[in-house]
Design an enzyme around this catalytic site. Structure first.
Site, PDB file in Angstrom:
ATOM      1  N   ASP A  62     -30.970 -59.866 -35.548  1.00  0.00           N
ATOM      2  CA  ASP A  62     -30.772 -61.062 -36.378  1.00  0.00           C
ATOM      3  C   ASP A  62     -31.047 -60.757 -37.854  1.00  0.00           C
ATOM      4  O   ASP A  62     -30.740 -61.563 -38.725  1.00  0.00           O
ATOM      5  CB  ASP A  62     -31.739 -62.175 -35.918  1.00  0.00           C
ATOM      6  CG  ASP A  62     -31.020 -63.302 -35.197  1.00  0.00           C
ATOM      7  OD1 ASP A  62     -29.796 -63.432 -35.358  1.00  0.00           O
ATOM      8  OD2 ASP A  62     -31.697 -64.058 -34.477  1.00  0.00           O
ATOM      9  N   GLN A 106     -34.148 -66.999 -29.854  1.00  0.00           N
ATOM     10  CA  GLN A 106     -33.432 -68.176 -30.335  1.00  0.00           C
ATOM     11  C   GLN A 106     -34.390 -69.132 -31.045  1.00  0.00           C
ATOM     12  O   GLN A 106     -35.411 -69.530 -30.488  1.00  0.00           O
ATOM     13  CB  GLN A 106     -32.754 -68.880 -29.135  1.00  0.00           C
ATOM     14  CG  GLN A 106     -31.863 -70.038 -29.526  1.00  0.00           C
ATOM     15  CD  GLN A 106     -30.675 -69.607 -30.374  1.00  0.00           C
ATOM     16  OE1 GLN A 106     -29.960 -68.670 -30.047  1.00  0.00           O
ATOM     17  NE2 GLN A 106     -30.476 -70.294 -31.496  1.00  0.00           N
ATOM     18  N   LYS A 130     -23.791 -66.683 -26.709  1.00  0.00           N
ATOM     19  CA  LYS A 130     -24.157 -65.295 -27.021  1.00  0.00           C
ATOM     20  C   LYS A 130     -23.991 -64.422 -25.782  1.00  0.00           C
ATOM     21  O   LYS A 130     -23.494 -63.293 -25.867  1.00  0.00           O
ATOM     22  CB  LYS A 130     -25.599 -65.242 -27.569  1.00  0.00           C
ATOM     23  CG  LYS A 130     -25.657 -65.724 -29.016  1.00  0.00           C
ATOM     24  CD  LYS A 130     -27.044 -66.025 -29.534  1.00  0.00           C
ATOM     25  CE  LYS A 130     -26.919 -66.687 -30.908  1.00  0.00           C
ATOM     26  NZ  LYS A 130     -28.185 -67.149 -31.464  1.00  0.00           N
TER      27      LYS A 130
END
Ligand code: NAP
Length: 286
Positions: free
Chosen positions: A120, A97, A53
């Site tokens: 997200d 995460q 990422k």
């Protein structure tokens, strides 16, 4: 029949170039898009995802900050960091995460992220918007799959689509996005009784199960479009998907490989969401 191999790497590269061009336009307007990536503990798979990422951010001209916290971080400490990032002006997107260590509630942490920075698209507010079709952020993996359909001219409208898996991260939002594009969607899961019958009569199959070689050649019809979301390790430790690629690629019209299919698209969609967040937070339309 031999399937067209859907190239997620090439499609990603093309989309990332577009994101970089838009990021450059934003920066001419004095705005720098920023993403904060938070990782707790030392799960090796999570570390790889976070590194990828950060690399993607650099490729797209997005400023990134990493917060690597030790395994024993408390829920309160993590929530305090989220609060700080919610208020941080140079941060437009926050990514925590997953999975988090067991002593931290993922639901609480996701709920604490400002929905405007929830790149997200896991916050209930954004999940609700996905249901109604009036969304700002699309969930990254399903959005990546939709972008692959678009790139390869695969029209899902009116098609029978089966999604195997009903997780909040992949299966459910994937089904919703297909529905928004007028597919007729069946969601299959571990309790589905006639799964082979459903899969055999589907024009499109998206497999998000998490089991090596779950989808066999005799479970799909000739000409079916097969998307493999799975990321598994086989007995030799090699990366593999949910689809028996060898068998299914002989019958499918289109198929995604693992690696190099859906995986790179997920991170690319995160870049698109961060760009969108920066635009929305600065009232810019590019
Ligand atoms: P998950 O939360 O474990 O969900 C798996 C789903 O598969 C569940 O809904 C489960 O049904 C269903 N399932 C399990 N066994 C089944 C069976 N025998 N028949 C039919 N359905 C069955 O996993 P996830 O988070 O959605 O992830 C799925 C896979 O995608 C994993 O391999 C993951 O690593 C991968 N993934 C890839 C990306 C990417 O970027 N490519 C992103 C996210 C995830 P129940 O609900 O009934 O238990």
């Amino acid at each position: 029949m031999s399937a067209v191999i859907i190239d997620g790497k090439a499609t990603s590269k093309k989309i990332r170039e577009g994101v970089l061009a838009d990021i450059n336009k934003l920066s001419e307007l004095g705005v720098k898009a920023g993403l904060a990536v938070v990782i707790v503990g030392d799960n090796p798979a999570s570390r790889t995802y976070v590194n990828n990422k950060k690399k993607a951010c650099a490729e797209c001209g997005i400023y990134s900050e990493e917060y690597a916290l030790p395994e024993e971080t408390t829920e309160e400490e993590l929530l305090a960091l989220i609060d700080k990032l919610n208020k941080k002006e140079d941060i437009n997107g926050i990514l925590v995460q997953l999975p988090l260590p067991k002593h931290i509630s993922e639901d609480k942490v996701i709920a604490a992220i400002n929905p405007d920075k929830d790149v997200d698209a896991f916050h209930v507010q954004n999940v609700g918007k996905i249901m109604t079709g009036d969304f700002d952020f699309l969930p990254c993996t399903p959005a990546g799959v939709m972008a692959l359909f678009e790139e390869y001219g695969i029209d899902v409208s009116g098609k029978r689509a089966a999604v195997i898996g009903r997780s909040n991260i992949v299966g459910k939002p994937m089904s919703m996005l297909l529905l928004h594009k007028n597919a007729t969607v069946t969601i299959c899961h571990s309790r589905t009784k006639n799964i082979e019958e459903i899969l055999k009569s589907s024009d499109i199959i998206v497999a998000a199960v998490g089991r090596e070689a779950f989808l066999k050649g005799d479970m799909v019809s000739e000409g079916c479009v097969v998307i493999d979301v799975g990321i598994n390790r086989n007995a030799e430790g090699k990366l593999c998907g949910d689809v028996d690629y060898e068998e299914v690629s002989k019958k499918a019209s289109f198929i995604t490989p693992v690696p190099g299919g859906v995986g790179p698209m997920t991170i690319t969609m995160l870049m698109k969401n961060t760009l969108k967040a920066a635009c929305l937070q600065n009232n810019i339309n590019i």
